[in-house]
Each structure stands twice: as C-alpha cells, then as structure tokens.
Design a protein around this motif. Sequence first.
Motif, PDB file in Angstrom:
ATOM      1  N   ASP A   1      32.834  41.991  41.376  1.00  0.00           N
ATOM      2  CA  ASP A   1      33.869  41.023  41.448  1.00  0.00           C
ATOM      3  C   ASP A   1      33.680  39.469  41.198  1.00  0.00           C
ATOM      4  OD1 ASP A   1      37.017  40.412  41.964  1.00  0.00           O
ATOM      5  OD2 ASP A   1      36.051  39.446  43.596  1.00  0.00           O
ATOM      6  N   TRP A   2      32.257  39.276  41.824  1.00  0.00           N
ATOM      7  CA  TRP A   2      31.646  37.998  41.539  1.00  0.00           C
ATOM      8  C   TRP A   2      31.206  37.927  40.236  1.00  0.00           C
ATOM      9  CZ3 TRP A   2      26.604  36.570  40.103  1.00  0.00           C
ATOM     10  CH2 TRP A   2      26.134  35.274  40.292  1.00  0.00           C
ATOM     11  N   ILE A   3      30.762  38.490  39.328  1.00  0.00           N
ATOM     12  CA  ILE A   3      30.509  38.543  38.082  1.00  0.00           C
ATOM     13  C   ILE A   3      32.007  38.392  37.137  1.00  0.00           C
ATOM     14  CG2 ILE A   3      29.770  39.651  35.801  1.00  0.00           C
ATOM     15  CD1 ILE A   3      27.811  41.325  37.654  1.00  0.00           C
ATOM     16  N   VAL A   4      33.003  38.925  37.427  1.00  0.00           N
ATOM     17  CA  VAL A   4      34.306  38.759  36.982  1.00  0.00           C
ATOM     18  C   VAL A   4      34.596  37.088  37.267  1.00  0.00           C
ATOM     19  CG1 VAL A   4      36.571  39.321  36.881  1.00  0.00           C
ATOM     20  CG2 VAL A   4      35.160  41.073  37.114  1.00  0.00           C
ATOM     21  N   SER A   5      34.383  36.884  38.374  1.00  0.00           N
ATOM     22  CA  SER A   5      34.956  35.248  38.730  1.00  0.00           C
ATOM     23  C   SER A   5      34.269  34.282  37.906  1.00  0.00           C
ATOM     24  CB  SER A   5      34.642  35.312  40.260  1.00  0.00           C
ATOM     25  OG  SER A   5      34.934  33.812  40.755  1.00  0.00           O
ATOM     26  N   LEU A   6      32.862  34.722  37.556  1.00  0.00           N
ATOM     27  CA  LEU A   6      32.183  33.752  37.007  1.00  0.00           C
ATOM     28  C   LEU A   6      32.535  33.499  35.622  1.00  0.00           C
ATOM     29  CD1 LEU A   6      28.564  33.784  38.463  1.00  0.00           C
ATOM     30  CD2 LEU A   6      30.205  31.948  38.739  1.00  0.00           C
ATOM     31  N   SER A   7      32.765  34.826  34.887  1.00  0.00           N
ATOM     32  CA  SER A   7      33.250  35.035  33.609  1.00  0.00           C
ATOM     33  C   SER A   7      34.513  34.471  33.322  1.00  0.00           C
ATOM     34  CB  SER A   7      33.180  36.476  33.185  1.00  0.00           C
ATOM     35  OG  SER A   7      34.370  37.277  34.072  1.00  0.00           O
ATOM     36  N   LEU A   8      35.307  34.390  34.343  1.00  0.00           N
ATOM     37  CA  LEU A   8      36.630  33.638  33.952  1.00  0.00           C
ATOM     38  C   LEU A   8      36.795  32.256  34.646  1.00  0.00           C
ATOM     39  CD1 LEU A   8      39.037  36.551  35.540  1.00  0.00           C
ATOM     40  CD2 LEU A   8      38.427  36.017  32.942  1.00  0.00           C
ATOM     41  N   VAL A   9      35.648  31.651  34.765  1.00  0.00           N
ATOM     42  CA  VAL A   9      35.328  30.228  35.260  1.00  0.00           C
ATOM     43  C   VAL A   9      36.155  30.163  36.557  1.00  0.00           C
ATOM     44  CG1 VAL A   9      35.099  27.987  34.280  1.00  0.00           C
ATOM     45  CG2 VAL A   9      35.370  29.898  32.834  1.00  0.00           C
ATOM     46  N   CYS A  10      36.064  31.059  37.287  1.00  0.00           N
ATOM     47  CA  CYS A  10      36.787  30.902  38.857  1.00  0.00           C
ATOM     48  C   CYS A  10      38.286  30.718  38.696  1.00  0.00           C
ATOM     49  CB  CYS A  10      36.269  29.678  39.552  1.00  0.00           C
ATOM     50  SG  CYS A  10      34.494  29.514  39.565  1.00  0.00           S
ATOM     51  N   GLN A  11      38.832  31.172  37.736  1.00  0.00           N
ATOM     52  CA  GLN A  11      40.412  31.068  37.570  1.00  0.00           C
ATOM     53  C   GLN A  11      41.010  32.462  37.660  1.00  0.00           C
ATOM     54  OE1 GLN A  11      42.050  28.205  37.436  1.00  0.00           O
ATOM     55  NE2 GLN A  11      39.987  27.197  37.490  1.00  0.00           N
ATOM     56  N   GLU A  12      40.359  33.364  38.404  1.00  0.00           N
ATOM     57  CA  GLU A  12      40.972  34.686  38.520  1.00  0.00           C
ATOM     58  C   GLU A  12      42.264  34.672  39.593  1.00  0.00           C
ATOM     59  OE1 GLU A  12      37.739  34.319  41.550  1.00  0.00           O
ATOM     60  OE2 GLU A  12      38.367  33.629  39.812  1.00  0.00           O
ATOM     61  N   PRO A  13      43.178  35.509  39.346  1.00  0.00           N
ATOM     62  CA  PRO A  13      44.157  35.418  40.146  1.00  0.00           C
ATOM     63  C   PRO A  13      44.062  35.895  41.594  1.00  0.00           C
ATOM     64  CG  PRO A  13      44.612  37.033  38.511  1.00  0.00           C
ATOM     65  CD  PRO A  13      43.318  36.268  38.184  1.00  0.00           C
ATOM     66  N   LEU A  14      43.056  36.957  41.631  1.00  0.00           N
ATOM     67  CA  LEU A  14      42.783  37.594  43.080  1.00  0.00           C
ATOM     68  C   LEU A  14      41.296  37.936  43.113  1.00  0.00           C
ATOM     69  CD1 LEU A  14      43.923  38.964  45.730  1.00  0.00           C
ATOM     70  CD2 LEU A  14      43.943  41.023  44.239  1.00  0.00           C
ATOM     71  N   ARG A  15      40.831  37.594  44.250  1.00  0.00           N
ATOM     72  CA  ARG A  15      39.379  37.873  44.587  1.00  0.00           C
ATOM     73  C   ARG A  15      39.183  38.810  45.612  1.00  0.00           C
ATOM     74  NH1 ARG A  15      35.912  31.975  45.069  1.00  0.00           N
ATOM     75  NH2 ARG A  15      36.592  31.254  43.038  1.00  0.00           N
ATOM     76  N   VAL A  16      39.022  39.990  45.086  1.00  0.00           N
ATOM     77  CA  VAL A  16      39.012  41.368  45.903  1.00  0.00           C
ATOM     78  C   VAL A  16      38.011  41.203  46.842  1.00  0.00           C
ATOM     79  CG1 VAL A  16      38.770  43.853  45.952  1.00  0.00           C
ATOM     80  CG2 VAL A  16      39.958  42.671  43.924  1.00  0.00           C
ATOM     81  N   ARG A  17      36.815  40.502  46.694  1.00  0.00           N
ATOM     82  CA  ARG A  17      35.700  40.592  47.542  1.00  0.00           C
ATOM     83  C   ARG A  17      35.930  39.864  48.814  1.00  0.00           C
ATOM     84  NH1 ARG A  17      34.541  37.015  43.424  1.00  0.00           N
ATOM     85  NH2 ARG A  17      33.832  34.758  44.127  1.00  0.00           N
ATOM     86  N   ARG A  18      36.940  38.705  48.803  1.00  0.00           N
ATOM     87  CA  ARG A  18      37.294  38.225  50.023  1.00  0.00           C
ATOM     88  C   ARG A  18      37.807  39.040  51.316  1.00  0.00           C
ATOM     89  NH1 ARG A  18      40.623  32.626  48.381  1.00  0.00           N
ATOM     90  NH2 ARG A  18      39.031  31.591  47.331  1.00  0.00           N
ATOM     91  N   LEU A  19      38.547  40.116  50.472  1.00  0.00           N
ATOM     92  CA  LEU A  19      39.234  41.274  51.729  1.00  0.00           C
ATOM     93  C   LEU A  19      38.114  42.019  52.398  1.00  0.00           C
ATOM     94  CD1 LEU A  19      42.451  42.243  49.876  1.00  0.00           C
ATOM     95  CD2 LEU A  19      42.079  40.833  51.896  1.00  0.00           C
ATOM     96  N   LEU A  20      36.831  42.147  51.561  1.00  0.00           N
ATOM     97  CA  LEU A  20      35.840  42.982  51.892  1.00  0.00           C
ATOM     98  C   LEU A  20      34.697  42.065  52.891  1.00  0.00           C
ATOM     99  CD1 LEU A  20      35.093  44.774  48.521  1.00  0.00           C
ATOM    100  CD2 LEU A  20      36.537  45.507  50.561  1.00  0.00           C
ATOM    101  N   ARG A  21      34.850  40.791  52.853  1.00  0.00           N
ATOM    102  CA  ARG A  21      33.892  40.171  53.634  1.00  0.00           C
ATOM    103  C   ARG A  21      33.883  40.457  55.223  1.00  0.00           C
ATOM    104  NH1 ARG A  21      34.857  34.146  50.861  1.00  0.00           N
ATOM    105  NH2 ARG A  21      33.954  34.642  48.827  1.00  0.00           N
ATOM    106  N   PRO A  22      34.857  40.739  55.823  1.00  0.00           N
ATOM    107  CA  PRO A  22      34.696  41.109  57.291  1.00  0.00           C
ATOM    108  C   PRO A  22      34.054  42.284  57.504  1.00  0.00           C
ATOM    109  CG  PRO A  22      36.959  40.331  56.999  1.00  0.00           C
ATOM    110  CD  PRO A  22      36.188  40.544  55.586  1.00  0.00           C
ATOM    111  N   PHE A  23      33.835  43.220  56.438  1.00  0.00           N
ATOM    112  CA  PHE A  23      33.096  44.394  56.627  1.00  0.00           C
ATOM    113  C   PHE A  23      31.653  44.157  57.000  1.00  0.00           C
ATOM    114  CE2 PHE A  23      29.954  47.603  55.036  1.00  0.00           C
ATOM    115  CZ  PHE A  23      30.546  48.747  55.637  1.00  0.00           C
ATOM    116  N   PHE A  24      31.080  43.075  56.408  1.00  0.00           N
ATOM    117  CA  PHE A  24      29.692  42.505  56.787  1.00  0.00           C
ATOM    118  C   PHE A  24      29.628  42.303  58.192  1.00  0.00           C
ATOM    119  CE2 PHE A  24      29.986  40.959  52.341  1.00  0.00           C
ATOM    120  CZ  PHE A  24      29.392  42.111  51.799  1.00  0.00           C
ATOM    121  N   LEU A  25      30.483  41.816  58.947  1.00  0.00           N
ATOM    122  CA  LEU A  25      30.592  41.486  60.225  1.00  0.00           C
ATOM    123  C   LEU A  25      30.675  42.728  61.061  1.00  0.00           C
ATOM    124  CD1 LEU A  25      30.705  39.602  62.609  1.00  0.00           C
ATOM    125  CD2 LEU A  25      33.240  39.488  62.435  1.00  0.00           C
TER     126      LEU A  25
END
Length: 738
Positions: free
Chosen positions: A172-196
């Motif tokens: 998802d991070w690679i997709v975000s950079l390829s779209l110049v941070c204009q992607e409609p949804l960042r899936v990885r944001r929902l996954l971040r609490p898993f690290f905690l």
Amino acid sequence: MAEPQEESEPLLSRARGGSGRYCTPGVAACGSVQVGPGAPAGRDLCLDQAVVLIEDAIQYRSINHRMDARSLWLCRWYYSSTCQWVLSLTIFLILALAFVETPSSLASTSDVRYRLAPWEPPCGLTEGLEALCLLVFTADVSVKGYLVGWAQFRKNPWLLAYLVVLLVSLVDWIVSLSLVCQEPLRVRRLLRPFFLLQNSSMMKKTLKCIRWSLSEMASVGLLLAVHLCLFTMFGMLLFTGEKDDGPDRERLTYFRNLPEALTSLLVLLTTANNPDVMIPAYSKNRAYAIFFIAFTLIGSLFLMNLLTAIIYNQFRGYLMKSLQTSLLRRRLGTRAAYKVLSSLTPQGVGVKPQDVLQVLQKVQLDSDHKEAIMEKLHSRDALLSADEFQKLFDTFDKRVTKEHPPRPEYQSPFLRSAQFLFGHRYFDYLGNLMALGNLVTICVFLVLDADIRPEDRDDFVLGILNCVFILYYLLEMLLKVFALGLLGYLASPSNVFDGLLTIVLLVLEISTLAAYHFPHPGWKPEMLGLLSLWDMTRLANMLIVFRFLRIIPSMKLMAVVASTILDLIKNMRAFGGILLVVYYVFAIIGISLFRGVVVLPANSSLAPDNGSAPCGSYEQLEYWANNFDDFAAALVTLWNVMVVNNWQVFLDAFQRFVGPWSKIYFVLWWLVSSVVWVNLFLALILENFLHKWDRRGHLEPLAGDSGASSQMTVELLFRDVLEEPTEEELMEKECLHV
C-alpha cells in the motif's frame, strides 16, 4: 520470543536442544562441561542460558527459543531497555502520523465555521517516516522469527499476521507513492494499531479473553435485541392516527416508521432521550408512561446491568485462566534455569549458591528483588534443591516495597524534640488544615468577586493571604526536610508533590512581587510582561487548589480510591491499549465514510434564537466542531458518542447528511465502546478496588514496613487467587515432547 499459538501449547521442545534426562532446553549442551579444555566456555554458556531463562520467568515469557550463544546474546539485546524503547517509540510515531497526514489535524479548531485550511505535509514526508517505521518492524519480526525458529513461527498466528500486515503495508505504501499520495483510501492506516497489539503480551491476553467472552455477551445481546424489537412493534401499534397532537404526535415524531421507532427506543435504552420521547404521549394520557417505564425498567435496569455482570464474571474467569498460564510459564522458566545450573554440579542434583549469585549479577531485575534474593543466598553454603531454588525465586510474586530512609540523628535534645514534633503525623494534619483554610479563602473571594470584572478587582487582601500561605508552605517543607532528612522527604510521593508545587508557587509569587511590587489597597496595576496581575493570581490559586489533593493520603477511603485509580493508570495499560486500538480503527473508518459531509449551510446565520433550525438538532446545538474531517476531530466525536449524552443528535444529523446507513456505524461504535469496553473497565475497577479494600487479600511484602510504598502489576493483583502449578503439571509440560 513470541507467544505460542495457544496458551496450552507445550513450552518446551526437543527441537530447542532438550534432552531426555532433563526435558529442558540447553541442558544437553551443558551436561558434560565440567572437565576438558572447553569447560570454561561451556560453563559460561550454561550461566548465560540460566540468565535468559530467569529473565523469561520474570517477564512471563515463553522459553521456546534458541539457546545457543549467539541467540542468547541476540535475545538479551532484543529485550534490553534501549531496544524496547526504540520499538515503543516507533509504534508511537507510526500511530501519530494520522494527526499529520492528509487530512491534517494541524488546525486550531475543527469547527467548520471558523476552521482555516490546515497545513498539509508534502508527498513523501510522512511516507518517509512511515518507511523507517516499517523497516524497524521488519527487523523486529525477523529477530522474533529467528529466535523461535521456523517451526514455531508457522504455528504462531500473531507472527504470521505480523508478516502479512507488514507486506500489505509495504504494498500500500508503494501504491501511495506511485499515485503521488492522491489515493482515495490508505488500507495501511487501518492496520497500524496491529503493531501496538502484537507488542504487548497483556493486550493479546485481554483481546483473547474478550473474544472468549463474546458468546456469553451475545446471549444477553440477543435478549436485548428481542426486547427492543418487541417494544418497537408495541409502540408502532400503540401510537397510531393522523392527528398532530398527543399520542399521534408521538407517532409522527418517534414512531413514524420501523427504523425511526427502532432508533428512538435504542437511544432510550441508554436514557439519552429520556423523557423527551415519552412527553408527547404522556401529556395526552398518563397511562402511556407505563409503556416507557416498562421498557426502561427491563432494558436499562435489568438487561444492561445483567450484561455488566456477565462481562465481569466471564471476562474475569478467562483472564484468570490466562494469568494462570502466565504463572505456569514463570515456574517453568525457573525450573529450566535450575536444570541448567544443576548440570554444573558433579551429581547434577543441586545448584551452588555461588552460581546463582553469579547469574543474578547479569539478570535484569529491580534492585529490591535482587537484594532480597542475594540476602537469602549469602546465608547458604549447601547445594540448593529444586524446591529451595523455586522458593528462592518466589520473591518475584511479592510486591516491590521501598523502605523509607532512616531519619537523621541529632545530638541536641532540643533538635530531637523539634524533629519529633515536625515529623509527627499531627504536623501533617496541621498542614492539611492550612491548605483547607487557603482553599476556603479562595472560594470566598470567588463568590465576592463573581460580578466584578477582572480589571476592576482589588486583589490586595487576596494577595496578602497568598503570600502568608505560600510562606507557610515553604516553612512546612523546610521543617519536614529537617525532621525526615532530604532522602526521607523525597521518599514519600506526597512530600514530593507538596515540595514541587511549593517551589512553583514560590517562584510565581516572587515573579508577581517583582513585576507588580507588594500588595497595597487598590492593587490593580496595568499589565506588565506576559501575564496581568489577575492572571498571575489566578494561576497561583489554581496551583493552590491542586495542592489541596495532599489530603488524599490522610483519609483511608479516599486513599484506597486514589491508589486504585493510580494502579489502573499504571498497570492497566493493556485495557487502555485495546480502547486506543478501537478508537483508532473507528476514527479512520469514520474519516473514510464521513469526511466533508458536515457543510455549513448557505444560510450561515443559523442560531438558536432565529428559529430556523429545529430545537435540539445538530444545527441548533451548534455541534459543528463534531465531525470526521480530520483524525483529531474524529476522536473527539467518537468520545462524545461513547458518553451517549445527546448521541441521538449525531444519529439524526449524519442520517440527514449521508443516509440512514450511517446509523450502523454509530450503533456499532456504541456497542463496542459503551457496552463492551466501559463495562469491562467497570469490572476491572471493581476487582482492583475490592482487592485493595480487603486487606487480607494482600500479598506479603518484601519488608515488614506497612507504610512502604508498593508497585502492583496485573499478575500480582490477581496472584492470591491463582493456583500454584503442581509438580505433575510442571513435569508434564517439561517432558511432553521428550
């Protein structure tokens, strides 16, 4: 070392270097190191293994990990305070990115009427920080995978999920950079609490206990749903007609259709719209009150409280089961350490006290526990048996107490009398009385000056009184230092609290006198510097009011309640972490669903007094700051819904802004936060309070000083109700795979 897939999974394994003789990892490598040229190296390996096993026991960790010299060094490095601090900082950074990423929360207000365009980070800035965090997590999972081995890695769902989350986040991070941070949804944001979640063993246990308790909660939830549906049907049948008054107005307002009726009664279940929903029909005929009273009585008073009782009983039972396994892990860790150290003796039937002392020098253990164990070892010369070795480390299960330093000894009889006087508890009572008098004077002046503007107030008397009280606080602090000694004074948290506030008040008072000179009649000079005289006086009064909390330790019930709260704050982080995860996920989902839906209407003159908005609506109450336009605003909005006061306003507003499906989001949030988590937290408060109130349930401290301060962990909180593992259980776990 990661946790096994299930709590009941074997903790020892032949694959970790176990032997048929000892059934424990690493013993085979140490079984014959007493003679030969490799004896010193073999002895050092055994001692290092014992160090790691004891540290595993201290932290309730699994001992399913590699035991060779390189792995032992890597294990100790990974669990060092520096490495764990870096990992915790990384988790904090990746979670905090939500406040800076688009939509940014870097604005002074979230109110759509006043909010200016916030600063948005350029593409690549937050993504660069995120890449560094992902690299740290990659190293983390790599170290864990190496230590436990591939066979154990495949069986552990948390480690497998860790790997999957990292891969998805990277894609998802690679997709975000390829779209110049204009992607409609960042899936990885929902996954971040898993690290905690994955970084906290206690949070994993809590989550597992909640999952196990869901079936019992679902049974009461189903009963609540039946209750809600039945009364909804009764209400729609009861309130019918076409008139616009009395019970007919009830139908048009709250029972217009099935979804409206269901929503009205669901909100009434939380009593948020009581008695509003009852008034139209009740005004026409008082008999209609029976319907609403019966609904509230059955739903709110019986079923909701029954749900609280079930959550308390079931969750506590599953938590005890999980903590029982943690205790078994501790016993297995010390047993494994004994087996390793016993291999250094010729017969292999005991442990030398000198070897244990050498191991303790390397173990990362607090000084109080370490000194208590060493004190017992210094009096022993004979070999320690398995039972004696275990009893030696039973010190882990006792509270950490801190002895007060001895008071200074004075030669003069006058000084000894003064020390006795100012070190007595009655001197503390005098200080509490003075603090109460200071608080009363502030209250009196607040009442007298309530109708006077700040610039017109004469602060002469209040300024004199503040000077007198602050000088007394300073004198009290110095006299206590004289009586108790500096170390004795600082050993008490209450004294540290008093001393810090006294110093701050003294500095503030000196600054006030330096800027505005001494108080005198008509003392209201012009503003000098950053703060006016009234602002400095107000700040000093707030600190004085805060200092009044010093009376809490002097009152038994208040002290128990306060210590319960402090224990919850310090040691119940796992339960707060679960709430943080839920808040984070729902906030991100809310931003994706409702960002930008709250728009100021064209007629921006809407106000409570112009009658253009319905009474009690989102617009009339001016709830414009409650929205999902950025992460910080979403968190506050979720908090306001969790409190359930006026949460029907949010249901109605977002139904109009977005559609009726928005109610599903808010109802789910209410179920997760208010019903499950709040009741769970209430159960934990009850357990903690009852444990402190029942003095007989307290564990034996390391020292006999009942006044010594103690630190209580979750495991120690419930230690007195856990059962000690039997010898058969330990042997079964130890030799299961041999």
